[in-house]
Write an enzyme that holds these catalytic residues in place. Structure first.
Site, PDB file in Angstrom:
ATOM      1  CG  LEU A  78      20.486 -68.930  22.030  1.00 42.26           C
ATOM      2  CD1 LEU A  78      19.610 -70.098  22.210  1.00 42.26           C
ATOM      3  CD2 LEU A  78      21.763 -68.739  22.541  1.00 42.26           C
ATOM      4  CG  ASP A  79      25.694 -67.550  17.134  1.00 41.90           C
ATOM      5  OD1 ASP A  79      25.162 -66.382  17.069  1.00 41.90           O
ATOM      6  OD2 ASP A  79      26.669 -67.899  17.483  1.00 41.90           O
ATOM      7  CB  VAL A  80      21.681 -70.362  12.571  1.00 42.49           C
ATOM      8  CG1 VAL A  80      23.216 -70.465  12.177  1.00 42.49           C
ATOM      9  CG2 VAL A  80      20.677 -70.797  11.621  1.00 42.49           C
TER      10      VAL A  80
ATOM     11  CB  THR B 259      23.650 -71.643  19.336  1.00 41.27           C
ATOM     12  OG1 THR B 259      25.044 -71.293  18.961  1.00 41.27           O
ATOM     13  CG2 THR B 259      23.373 -71.943  20.900  1.00 41.27           C
TER      14      THR B 259
ATOM     15  CG  HIS C 119      29.447 -64.971  16.765  1.00 38.77           C
ATOM     16  ND1 HIS C 119      28.274 -65.827  16.655  1.00 38.77           N
ATOM     17  CD2 HIS C 119      29.677 -64.466  15.511  1.00 38.77           C
ATOM     18  CE1 HIS C 119      27.784 -65.723  15.418  1.00 38.77           C
ATOM     19  NE2 HIS C 119      28.620 -65.108  14.730  1.00 38.77           N
TER      20      HIS C 119
END
Length: 232
Positions: free
Chosen positions: A100-102, A104, A187
């Site tokens: 997961l993105d930072v 998210t 993404h």
């Protein structure tokens, strides 16, 4: 398994420190002091270090409610890492199952079982990942119908040579969508909504396959049950 490797697997000793411990006579196998690092041991061997029994730890499977501002990476960066939130030995062996993105939040799985991780992430197994997506612009009427069709058919994103796999889009309310993906491109959620002229302002992963966060608090974690592990 070699005795020096066994010591590394069951303690925080490096291979060189394990050999030094054996040379000092600190390690016993079945009651006998052993100084040869190449001595073979198995699951029936009774190994002790300074009198303390040692045992191999099996594969580990963990679910985490990732907060915002935490990275799913093994290397140290400006942000805290997902594994730093866990209280388990040998954290360096755990890997996130997909990332997961930072910015998210939501469900992250971690394991040291590479084959299990592949089963979860392989697009061929169609393990759906459900996201709650907050949008800058509400999706309604004809725009919503077009978005649902576009996501179901697949979108060709910038920099990609193949369209996305069919995804399922449902609106919970005009500005909040539920999106189910069966793959994990870089993404991807943000890029998909950008491709239809919208912008993601917040993103939260609610479930992976049969596993859902439920009431697990933000920042908390727990080990999976045998039934949950076998579900994949």
């Amino acid at each position: 398994m070699r005795l020096d490797r066994f010591l590394c697997e069951t303690t925080d000793l490096t291979r060189s420190l394990a050999k030094k411990a054996m040379h000092r006579g600190e390690v016993s196998v079945d009651g006998e002091v052993i100084k040869n690092p190449a001595t073979q041991v198995d699951e029936t061997s009774r190994v002790t270090w300074n009198g303390e029994p040692l045992a191999l730890v099996g594969h580990r499977y963990v679910m985490l409610h990732k907060p915002e501002g935490v990275e799913c990476t093994a290397r140290r960066t400006l942000y805290p890492r997902a594994i730093d939130l866990l209280d388990l030995p040998h954290l360096e062996r755990l890997q996130t199952v997909g990332r997961l993105d930072v910015d998210t939040t939501g469900l992250v799985l971690l394991t040291d079982d590479g084959q299990w991780s592949h089963r979860v992430t392989s697009p061929k197994r169609r393990c759906g990942k459900v996201y709650r997506v907050t949008l800058a612009e509400p999706l309604e009427g004809e725009a919503l119908s077009q978005a649902i069709d576009a996501f179901a058919e697949g979108l060709l994103l910038d920099g990609e040579d193949k369209p996305t796999r069919p995804a399922e889009l449902v609106m919970r309310e005009p500005g909040v969508a539920e999106l189910t993906l069966f793959e994990g491109k870089y993404h991807q959620v943000k890029r998909m909504f950008a491709a239809i002229g919208n912008h993601v302002t917040a993103l939260h992963r609610e479930s992976i396959g049969p596993l859902a966060l439920g009431d697990l608090p933000v920042g908390a974690w727990r080990e999976l049950t045998e039934e949950e592990i076998a579900a994949f």
